[in-house]
Structure formats: C-alpha cells, structure tokens
Enzyme design. Structure first.
Site, mmCIF file in Angstrom:
data_model
loop_
_atom_site.group_PDB
_atom_site.id
_atom_site.type_symbol
_atom_site.label_atom_id
_atom_site.label_comp_id
_atom_site.label_asym_id
_atom_site.label_seq_id
_atom_site.Cartn_x
_atom_site.Cartn_y
_atom_site.Cartn_z
ATOM 1 C CD GLU A 111 -3.003 5.836 -1.140
ATOM 2 O OE1 GLU A 111 -3.334 5.431 -0.007
ATOM 3 O OE2 GLU A 111 -1.994 6.506 -1.371
ATOM 4 N NE ARG A 153 -7.172 -4.492 7.652
ATOM 5 C CZ ARG A 153 -7.078 -3.397 6.890
ATOM 6 N NH1 ARG A 153 -7.712 -2.302 7.224
ATOM 7 N NH2 ARG A 153 -6.337 -3.383 5.824
ATOM 8 C CE LYS A 168 -3.396 -0.492 -0.923
ATOM 9 N NZ LYS A 168 -4.221 0.487 -1.622
#
Ligand code: ATP
Ligand code: MG
Length: 556
Positions: free
Chosen positions: A35, A259, A269
């Site tokens: 994104e 992850r 982020k």
C-alpha cells in the site's frame, strides 16, 4: 548464502506440488502488493524476497501491485520510493499495476454480486452494524436493510457511485452468513463512501472497495497463481475464496507465512510515520530507521539484506528475530567487500621528531586484503605530523597495553615502527602532543630492522587529512519490543546518534561514494552519507567491527 542442500520451505513445497500436477499449466505468477502509504521496511524485504524469489526459482514472474484503495493516506512519493527500493534490492517486476486501475471492474463485480442476490446496500451506521454483528459466541442479527430487493440494491449502489450520499450514510455488504463462526463472513463490508482526492484517480470515485473486496479480485484479474500474505490474513481466506467462487473468476489461492518481527525497532508504517512527523528521526531514510532506504543510507548492501531474509527463512509461526542477525549479515558482506581506509575519530597529534621537516612519502595500502590482488591500492601520504587516536596513548600504561606510552613502540599501519619518547600537556593536564622517533629501516613491506612490536595503530597525516563529520548510530529503542509499550516513543534511545564533528580521514576518502562500504581500520564499517558534500564530508557508521552489543547487555 550457500544453500545447495537447503530444504524447501512450505510455500516452495506447495509450488512444486502445483507444478507436478500442472496446475495453471505450470505457470507461477506471484505479486508484491504494497500500500503506497509509507516507505518499505525490512519486513517488506522479506515479502519481496519471498515473492520475487519464488518466481525466480520457478521461472515465473512477479507483479508489483500498488494496493491503493485508501486515498487519504496514499501518495505518489511513496509509490516512487517503493519502486526505487525494490529495484535496489535487485528485483524486477513483470508489470507495474494499481488496484485503482481496476476500480471499474471491481464495481462491475459488486453489481454482479448484487444481481446474484449476494450483496446489499445497508443504511445502518458503523455502530449499528458492529452491534448487529454479534460476538464470536453469539450469532449476529440482520439489519432492516438485509432483504432489500435486487433492483433497489442496484439503484442504491449506482447512486452511491454517483455521489448522492454522504460518507457513512450507506455501505455495500456481502450477504453471506450472520451466524458464521468466522466474524469476517458475517456480511462483511465491500464498499464504503469516501470523498477524498485519490493520488491517481482524483475525484472520479466517491466509493472505494474494502481490502477484502479488492485484494482477491485483483489477484484473479491478474491471474496470480500464489497470493502470499502474512498470518493475520488467515481468517480472511474464506472470504477471499467466497468472492472468487461467487464471481466465477480466476481461482487464485492465498497462502500465509509469518511476518518478520525484529527486536529493538518498530515496523508498523503508522509508527514509522510518527517517528518522522514528530522529528524523532530526520526522515524516512534516517539511518536508524528499519526502512530499506534507511538501511541503504546506513550502508547496508542489497546482498546483506537478501542474505538476512534467506537466513531467517519462511515460517508458519510468528517469532522475533534478533537485530544482531541483521548486523551479522552486513558485517559478513562488508568484511569481503569493503575497502580499507584510515580515519581518526578522536584525534591527538603525534610528532615524529626525527623525521625530516617537510618530507612527504607516498605509501601504498591495499584496498581489500580479503581478495587476491587486493582490488588495487591507494596512496597514503605520510609526514612528520600525524593524527592518531587519543586512546592509543596512555601516560601510565598498564602491563598489557600494546599501544603507545612513554618508552613503548608500535607499528603505524602501512608505515614505520615508532617509539614514544615524550609527550606534552596543557595547563589542565590534558595530553596534547605525543613525541616519537621512527625507525627508518622498519617500513612495512621492506622492514630490515629486526624489531618486533605487538601493536599496530592507524593514523592520518596532519597536512593531508580531510576533516569530516562522522555519525555513530546505536539502536533506536532501548527495549526489545517497543510496540508492546503503552507509548512506544517513551522507549526511544536518547543516545541513538552520536555526532563526531572533527574526525580526520585519509585524503583518498574525499572521493568516496555513497553506498560503497569502507572499513575504517580498527573502527568499523562506514559509508558516505547521501547528503555529504565536498565542503562538508559526512560518513555514517554502518556497523561496528565486532558485536559489542551482546557483551553490553551482559554487563548491564
Ligand atoms: P503496515 O501494517 O506497517 O502498514 P502492511 O502489512 O499494511 O504494513 P503493506 O504495504 O500492505 O504493509 O505490505 C505489503 C506486503 O508486505 C504485504 O503482502 C504484507 O503482508 C507484507 N509485509 C508487511 N510487513 C511485513 C513483515 N513485517 N514481514 C513480512 N511481510 C510483511
Ligand atoms: Mg496492508
């Protein structure tokens, strides 16, 4: 890493199985779907290495797809940085794609679901929808809008698209199962109204698809064979499959891996953006950031990051990787590739009293003793006055101090053996000058003196030295898991950056390039900062020569 014998990870096993059964005609197409709402970090590097790595290994391809369905947080600055970082890591995408390019197609998919009686427009507020969803142990209840006719749903959805309603006034929901044990299947939201300027489509769309209605469909549109994401998407998988089945589109499949979690840093982020916006760091590419751009500016190489991702492997269970492993990987790489240079970070002057005034010698030093031929050599000017490291001299040295002190001898790297015979102090008692004699026939490579000394120290010729700023970095956080703290910013290490403003470098370093690694002999690995100028040289310490961290922790 040499890995001829390495066993397959679980995703490779799936791919090999699919290849054996000629699923998708033996085609492998993965995608990396960032994104564009921030810079990529080392966690993304893991996903990149996995997605692009699989394609490489199985002669497939990888698409770069910008998952741009949240106009408020996304920006072209991020798009550009993401492309730059992936290329820098050494990967090439087959196609550069944007979910926003599929907005019309996704809209048509939604209409298709409505026509099949599988989606409806709901006028309930977000709170009402949440309340009617039930709990994991209690089924949800239908809102009054669940049984609208297909025609009415089509009309209302068209009106949503035409901008007739305010944000929050209506949403489109899938009609699945309000008593499903999986909360994601209890009539999930497919579209929401949002009036915002999108970085690519501008104001063309007042409605935006939700992640769950954009991701799988985009995979299907691109005919992605293996859609790899992180574990938190496991509960979304039934919805991913449901949409594909009901829309009768290409059967992409989702697979989940653990992850990357790294200690002593944060990787969301949102948190990284806070660090930037609130000036805890200089920018997204501050060398203390776990971003790809920060690591690059710090002096990490693509090879070291790929090696790191390779070593941590692909797991099905969450774990936390020690930052020391990342540092180990860059040390390994730089030990083989960095050119050796001399720099003095805490200078004190040495005068070689028996060396002729005004004489200058051009000594030779190999660039890289780790490889045959040394990758050539550079000239190192030598003269009567040198800068040496303050802590290489002691007024009253203890027994095993093999450096300088009254009556002690050392070798100057690539040069002569010197013996200290005097030193000068200022009125405060600080040593300001060290006086030595050199042994003329002890020159490195042609030493006939027969003398043996235990220590070798680095130095820089005073009249030739280039002044520089050198930045030493420590971990950005004082605790292993800052994200677990109530306020992660309260655990920022106040000493994460130490600036040395008067370091002296051997003159060859004036032509250093950002991104090239240098070993400052005995001090660590360094690289030129991207903002360094000829007038104001700045170097960043990439990593120390040895892992001093583990020892520090033990000492407490
Ligand atoms: P954040 O929560 O920080 O915003 P994200 O997961 O939303 O991160 P995306 O831009 O959506 O960020 O991520 C792109 C891809 O990278 C996704 O497939 C995601 O699963 C993967 N990814 C993100 N963070 C990690 C991580 N720490 N380890 C492995 N893969 C990751
Ligand atoms: Mg995301």
């Amino acid at each position: 890493m040499e890995n001829e014998e390495k066993s397959l990870n679980f995703i490779e096993e799936i791919v090999e199985q699919d290849l054996r059964t000629e699923k998708h005609d033996g085609r492998v197409l993965t995608r990396f779907p960032p994104e564009p709402n921030g810079y990529l970090h080392i966690g993304h590097a893991k996903s990149i290495c996995l997605n692009f790595g699989l394609a490489k290994k199985y002669k497939g391809k990888t698409n770069l797809r910008f998952d741009d369905t949240n106009p408020v947080t996304e920006d072209t600055e991020y798009v550009e940085s993401i492309k730059k970082d992936i290329k820098w890591l050494g990967f090439e995408w087959a196609e550069e794609l944007y979910t926003s390019d599929y907005f019309q197609q996704l809209y048509d998919f939604a209409v298709d679901l409505i026509k099949k009686g599988l989606a409806y427009v709901d006028d309930s507020t977000a709170e009402e929808i949440a309340a009617a969803k039930g709990t994991p142990t209690e089924p949800g209840t239908p809102t009054p809008y669940r049984d609208r006719s297909i025609d009415e749903n089509i009309r209302l959805f068209e009106e949503m698209r035409l901008g007739k309603y305010q944000e929050g006034e209506k949403v489109l929901r899938a009609k699945i199962d309000l008593s499903s044990p999986n909360m994601h299947m209890r009539d999930p939201l497919l579209y929401r109204i949002k009036y915002a300027n999108h970085h690519r489509t501008g104001n063309a769309w007042p409605i935006y698809p939700m992640y769950d209605f954009a991701h799988g469909q985009s995979d299907a549109i691109e005919k992605i064979t293996h859609s790899i994401c992180t574990l938190e998407f496991i509960p979304h998988r039934p919805l991913y499959d449901w949409c594909i089945e009901k829309l009768e589109i290409f059967p992409s499949k989702q697979y989940e891996f653990a992850r990357l979690n790294l200690n002593y840093t944060v990787m969301s982020k949102r948190k990284l953006l806070q660090l930037v916006n609130e000036h805890h760091v200089e920018s997204w590419d501050d060398p203390r950031m776990p971003t790809i751009s920060g690591l690059r500016r710090r002096g990490y190489t693509p090879a070291s990051i790929v090696d790191f991702c390779d070593r941590i492997g692909v797991a099905k269970r969450e774990n936390i990787i020690d930052m020391g492993l990342l540092e180990f990987c860059i040390r390994e790489d730089l030990n083989k590739t960095a050119w050796r240079r001399m720099a003095v970070l805490d200078p004190i002057k040495m005068i070689i009293t028996n060396y002729p005034d005004g004489q200058i010698e051009e000594l030779e030093g190999e660039n890289n003793p780790e490889v045959e031929g040394g990758e050539g050599s550079r000239k190192i000017p030598f003269s009567k006055e040198l800068w040496i490291e303050r802590d290489d001299f002691m007024e009253e040295p203890p027994k095993k101090f093999f450096r300088l002190g009254p009556g002690l001898s050392v070798r100057l790297k690539n040069a002569y053996i010197v013996e200290c015979h005097n030193f000068v102090k200022d009125e405060n008692g600080n040593v300001t000058e060290i006086h030595c004699n050199y042994i003329p026939n002890s020159k490195s490579g042609e030493d006939t003196s027969g003398l043996k000394v235990k220590g070798t120290i680095h130095w820089v010729s005073v009249p030739h030295a280039k002044k520089a700023e050198v930045r030493l970095y420590e971990r950005l956080f004082n605790v292993e898991n800052p994200a677990a703290e109530e306020d992660f910013k309260s655990t920022i290490n106040p000493d994460s950056l130490k600036v040395i403003s008067n370091a002296y470098l051997e003159p060859d370093l004036a032509t250093a390039e950002a991104g090239k690694g240098y070993q400052f002999i005995r001090l660590g690995y360094f690289t030129l900062d991207t903002k360094s100028t000829t007038e104001n040289l700045v170097f960043n310490r990439t990593v120390t020569l040895k892992d001093s961290w583990a020892k520090e922790v033990k000492k407490g």
